[in-house]
Motif scaffolding. Sequence first.
Motif, PDB file in Angstrom:
ATOM      1  N   ALA A  11       0.834  -1.206   0.000  1.00  0.00           N
ATOM      2  CA  ALA A  11       0.000   0.000   0.000  1.00  0.00           C
ATOM      3  C   ALA A  11       0.873   1.261   0.000  1.00  0.00           C
ATOM      4  O   ALA A  11       0.622   2.199  -0.765  1.00  0.00           O
ATOM      5  N   ARG A  14       2.285   2.097  -3.279  1.00  0.00           N
ATOM      6  CA  ARG A  14       1.303   2.656  -4.223  1.00  0.00           C
ATOM      7  C   ARG A  14       0.883   4.076  -3.810  1.00  0.00           C
ATOM      8  O   ARG A  14      -0.084   4.618  -4.327  1.00  0.00           O
ATOM      9  N   GLU A  16      -0.447   4.910  -1.065  1.00  0.00           N
ATOM     10  CA  GLU A  16      -1.694   4.855  -0.307  1.00  0.00           C
ATOM     11  C   GLU A  16      -1.425   5.020   1.191  1.00  0.00           C
ATOM     12  O   GLU A  16      -0.360   4.638   1.679  1.00  0.00           O
ATOM     13  N   ASN A  40      -2.202  13.718  -0.153  1.00  0.00           N
ATOM     14  CA  ASN A  40      -3.406  12.950   0.163  1.00  0.00           C
ATOM     15  C   ASN A  40      -3.625  12.872   1.673  1.00  0.00           C
ATOM     16  O   ASN A  40      -4.745  13.000   2.171  1.00  0.00           O
TER      17      ASN A  40
END
Length: 196
Positions: A11, A14, A16, A40
Motif C-alpha cells: 500500500a 502505491r 496509499e 493525500n
Amino acid sequence: MLFIVKDVVSALSRAEPVVLPTDTLFALSVDATSEKAVSNLFEIKSRKLEKALPVFVSSFEQAERFFEFNDLAMKLAKKFWSGPLTLILKLKGKLAKNLSISEKIAVRMPSSSLIMEIINNFGKPITGTSANPSGNNDIFDYQELLLTFKDKVPIIVNGEIQKNAKPSTVIDCSNNTVQFLRVGGISEDSILRLIS
C-alpha cells in the motif's frame, strides 16, 4: 505479522495511506518521500499545509541519511530511541517537499517491532502523524478508527493502545539547544538530567 507487513508495504509503495498502531498512539502513515502520498494525507486529516508532518525512521543509519544530527540531538536519540521522543531536526536528505514549509522536520524511532519491520521492508521513512482528523481528540478505539477512516484508508491495522497512552515528547534541538514543544512520554526532568 508477515502478511500484514507485506500488505502495508504494498500500500505504501502505491502512495496509499495506512493506519498503524505504535508505542504511543495510532499513526496515519504514508511514504514520506512521495509528494502525492503526503498531499493525500493532508487532505484525509483536514490538516493545514503549514503544519508540518512528523516522520518515523527505523534506524540511526536511516535517520542520518535524511537529517542533520548535532551533538545534542545525537545524545538524546542514543538515550531515548527507540521510544516516545520526537526530535525536530534540519533536513538533509530528499523527503517530500510538502512535509514541511521549513527546512526542519520532526523525526522519531518508535518502540514498535511492527513499525520497524514495515519501514525496514519499505526501505524509506514514513509519516507518523496521529490517526485522527486535525484538531480532534486522539482515537484509541479500533472501531472508531474504522468509522473515521474506512472510506479513505485501505489498510487499518488493529493493535492495543493503552487508554492512558501519552504522545511522544517533542523537542526542537535543531540549533543544538533544547526547546520543549510538548512534554509527553518522556519527562522534562529526564531530558534535562541527561544534558546538564
